[in-house]
Design an enzyme around this catalytic site. Structure first.
Site, PDB file in Angstrom:
ATOM      1  N   ARG A 231       0.871  -1.184   0.000  1.00 10.04           N
ATOM      2  CA  ARG A 231       0.000   0.000   0.000  1.00 10.04           C
ATOM      3  C   ARG A 231       0.905   1.231   0.000  1.00 10.04           C
ATOM      4  NH1 ARG A 231      -3.374  -2.712  -1.672  1.00 10.04           N
ATOM      5  NH2 ARG A 231      -5.416  -3.236  -0.819  1.00 10.04           N
ATOM      6  N   GLU A 260      -2.509   7.414  -4.966  1.00  8.19           N
ATOM      7  CA  GLU A 260      -2.848   6.725  -6.224  1.00  8.19           C
ATOM      8  C   GLU A 260      -4.319   6.840  -6.598  1.00  8.19           C
ATOM      9  OE1 GLU A 260      -1.657   2.623  -5.144  1.00  8.19           O
ATOM     10  OE2 GLU A 260      -3.751   2.071  -5.447  1.00  8.19           O
ATOM     11  N   HIS A 292      -0.539  -0.242  -9.888  1.00  5.53           N
ATOM     12  CA  HIS A 292      -1.293  -1.222  -9.086  1.00  5.53           C
ATOM     13  C   HIS A 292      -1.772  -2.404  -9.949  1.00  5.53           C
ATOM     14  CE1 HIS A 292      -3.398  -1.376  -4.976  1.00  5.53           C
ATOM     15  NE2 HIS A 292      -3.309  -2.594  -5.454  1.00  5.53           N
TER      16      HIS A 292
HETATM   17  P1  NAI Z   1      -1.442 -11.237   4.810  1.00  4.38           P
HETATM   18  O1  NAI Z   1      -2.461 -10.774   5.787  1.00  4.38           O
HETATM   19  O2  NAI Z   1      -1.414 -12.672   4.399  1.00  4.38           O
HETATM   20  O3  NAI Z   1       0.025 -10.890   5.378  1.00  4.38           O
HETATM   21  C1  NAI Z   1       0.366  -9.680   5.970  1.00  4.38           C
HETATM   22  C2  NAI Z   1       1.468  -9.966   6.985  1.00  4.38           C
HETATM   23  O4  NAI Z   1       1.949  -8.718   7.483  1.00  4.38           O
HETATM   24  C3  NAI Z   1       0.980 -10.781   8.196  1.00  4.38           C
HETATM   25  O5  NAI Z   1       1.770 -11.945   8.330  1.00  4.38           O
HETATM   26  C4  NAI Z   1       1.168  -9.825   9.359  1.00  4.38           C
HETATM   27  O6  NAI Z   1       1.554 -10.479  10.564  1.00  4.38           O
HETATM   28  C5  NAI Z   1       2.274  -8.917   8.856  1.00  4.38           C
HETATM   29  N1  NAI Z   1       2.378  -7.636   9.542  1.00  4.38           N
HETATM   30  C6  NAI Z   1       1.387  -6.878  10.080  1.00  4.38           C
HETATM   31  N2  NAI Z   1       1.903  -5.761  10.628  1.00  4.38           N
HETATM   32  C7  NAI Z   1       3.244  -5.824  10.438  1.00  4.38           C
HETATM   33  C8  NAI Z   1       4.325  -4.972  10.779  1.00  4.38           C
HETATM   34  N3  NAI Z   1       4.131  -3.830  11.463  1.00  4.38           N
HETATM   35  N4  NAI Z   1       5.574  -5.333  10.433  1.00  4.38           N
HETATM   36  C9  NAI Z   1       5.791  -6.494   9.761  1.00  4.38           C
HETATM   37  N5  NAI Z   1       4.808  -7.345   9.419  1.00  4.38           N
HETATM   38  C10 NAI Z   1       3.549  -7.009   9.741  1.00  4.38           C
HETATM   39  O7  NAI Z   1      -1.576 -10.289   3.532  1.00  4.38           O
HETATM   40  P2  NAI Z   1      -1.109 -10.593   2.034  1.00  4.38           P
HETATM   41  O8  NAI Z   1      -2.187 -11.295   1.306  1.00  4.38           O
HETATM   42  O9  NAI Z   1       0.247 -11.172   2.031  1.00  4.38           O
HETATM   43  O10 NAI Z   1      -1.071  -9.088   1.454  1.00  4.38           O
HETATM   44  C11 NAI Z   1      -0.149  -8.133   1.934  1.00  4.38           C
HETATM   45  C12 NAI Z   1      -0.545  -6.761   1.406  1.00  4.38           C
HETATM   46  O11 NAI Z   1      -0.364  -6.732  -0.003  1.00  4.38           O
HETATM   47  C13 NAI Z   1      -2.031  -6.420   1.598  1.00  4.38           C
HETATM   48  O12 NAI Z   1      -2.246  -5.820   2.849  1.00  4.38           O
HETATM   49  C14 NAI Z   1      -2.308  -5.474   0.483  1.00  4.38           C
HETATM   50  O13 NAI Z   1      -2.129  -4.167   0.979  1.00  4.38           O
HETATM   51  C15 NAI Z   1      -1.228  -5.760  -0.553  1.00  4.38           C
HETATM   52  N6  NAI Z   1      -1.744  -6.258  -1.831  1.00  4.38           N
HETATM   53  C16 NAI Z   1      -1.354  -5.631  -3.001  1.00  4.38           C
HETATM   54  C17 NAI Z   1      -1.788  -6.071  -4.231  1.00  4.38           C
HETATM   55  C18 NAI Z   1      -1.338  -5.449  -5.515  1.00  4.38           C
HETATM   56  O14 NAI Z   1      -1.970  -5.658  -6.570  1.00  4.38           O
HETATM   57  N7  NAI Z   1      -0.276  -4.664  -5.536  1.00  4.38           N
HETATM   58  C19 NAI Z   1      -2.743  -7.201  -4.318  1.00  4.38           C
HETATM   59  C20 NAI Z   1      -3.035  -7.825  -3.046  1.00  4.38           C
HETATM   60  C21 NAI Z   1      -2.570  -7.343  -1.859  1.00  4.38           C
END
Ligand code: NAI
Length: 326
Positions: A231, A260, A292
């Site tokens: 993000r 964005e 994105h």
């Molecule tokens: P997820 O929920 O599986 O993993 C997120 C991880 O971040 C969790 O393991 C959590 O413990 C960790 N986390 C939370 N706060 C933290 C911190 N302060 N420091 C370090 N780690 C922390 O989410 P997923 O599916 O892996 O997605 C991650 C992000 O990717 C989403 O939140 C979304 O913003 C972004 N995304 C971007 C896309 C794109 O098209 N560019 C598409 C899908 C998701």
């Protein structure tokens, strides 16, 4: 269940139309407009709105939706930072999302950014088209034996670890909930100090807003590569510009950008870009920005459509909600 589908793009309709064949109780009306206070009225007489990452689902919008009789917000994405959850709760709106549609799609896009920045294939492509085969300025570096720091090792972070392990990179992970895996778990400061490449995969929250700022850049190696496909607001764009100018930041790959919502997913090529920060970022030779598109694969769009409509169907049938945020 009648769904008002906001920010509808031509490319996603075939996937939703295909998936709709399995749900005779659901209809979709597509609106090209984004959901915001001025467009919320379009949701009148619908049961649910279906929204994407840059739709605004704040207090003003939710209050209108509740008055219009909408009872659910169907996010066709994983992140839900654009929804004011306490206000949605207050108005008894259900919020459902697509928690994972293809972590590999985003992870592979990260690697595309890393390799393009490192091996400069985008520059080579243009040069060769001009019959310019000069290699000066195209010198890259191997991912093999480099240290890559992954902040946030959930579904996407883990998929990226798996790919990078194949490249022979040393992977550091910082995540409060990290489980042991094919990487070394460490704290944020150590990761910032030791990584040659840093990739962000944690969600945006109050804790992670501007996680990468001046202080974070000061802790990094000179010439570091930063990749953000998570993000935009995880990164302070002004701090990036400063770090790029001082050459502390050697490469920057972005698929997301703090402002964005004003720019992405639309063609603005006949307008003058008013965002000076974005324009400055684009002007650096060692910055690569995509709009994105990390999620944007056939496999991911199929999953997004199927899971969004499954969510709607569970709501309509009064079944247990598999992907309920609220
Ligand atoms: P997820 O929920 O599986 O993993 C997120 C991880 O971040 C969790 O393991 C959590 O413990 C960790 N986390 C939370 N706060 C933290 C911190 N302060 N420091 C370090 N780690 C922390 O989410 P997923 O599916 O892996 O997605 C991650 C992000 O990717 C989403 O939140 C979304 O913003 C972004 N995304 C971007 C896309 C794109 O098209 N560019 C598409 C899908 C998701």
């Amino acid at each position: 269940m009648d769904i008002a589908f906001f920010s509808a793009q031509k490319y996603e309709r075939p996937f939703f139309e295909q998936s709709l064949n399995g749900f005779s109780n659901i209809t979709i009306t597509y609106f090209e407009q984004s959901l915001l206070a001025q467009t919320a009225i379009l949701a009148k007489n619908f049961d649910a709105v279906c929204v994407f990452v840059n739709d605004t689902v704040d207090k003003a919008v939710i209050e209108q939706l509740a008055i219009l009789g909408v009872s659910a917000i169907l996010l066709r994405c994983a992140g839900f930072n654009n929804v004011d959850l306490p206000i949605a709760k207050q108005h008894n709106l259900s919020v459902l999302r697509v928690p994972a549609y293809s972590p590999e799609a985003v992870a592979e896009h990260c690697v595309a950014l890393m390799l393009t920045l490192s091996r400069k294939t985008h520059k080579a492509y243009n040069r060769v088209r001009e019959d310019n085969f000069d290699l000066n300025g195209l010198l890259g570096f191997n991912l093999h034996n480099k240290t890559v720091g992954i902040i946030g090792c959930g579904k996407i972070g883990q998929a990226l670890c798996n790919i990078l392990t194949g490249f022979g990179a040393n992977v550091l992970v910082c995540d409060p909930f990290a489980k042991p895996g094919n990487y070394t778990i460490t704290d944020l400061n150590t990761l910032l100090a030791q990584s040659d490449i840093i990739s962000l995969h944690c969600p945006l929250s109050e804790d992670t807003h501007h996680l990468i700022d001046d202080a974070a850049f000061n802790k990094m190696k000179t010439g570091v590569m930063l990749i953000n496909t998570s993000r935009g607001a995880l990164v302070n764009s002004q701090a990036c510009i400063k770090a790029l100018k001082s050459q502390k930041l050697g490469y920057l790959g972005l698929d997301v950008y703090e402002q964005e919502s004003e720019l992405f997913f639309k063609n603005h090529s006949d307008e003058i870009n008013q965002d000076d920060i974005f324009s400055r970022l684009v002007s650096f030779r060692n910055v690569l920005i995509t709009g994105h598109q990390g999620f944007f694969t056939q496999e991911a769009l199929t999953e997004i459509a199927n899971i969004t409509l499954q969510n709607a169907n569970e709501l309509a049938q009064g079944q247990t909600l598999t992907n309920q945020v609220l």
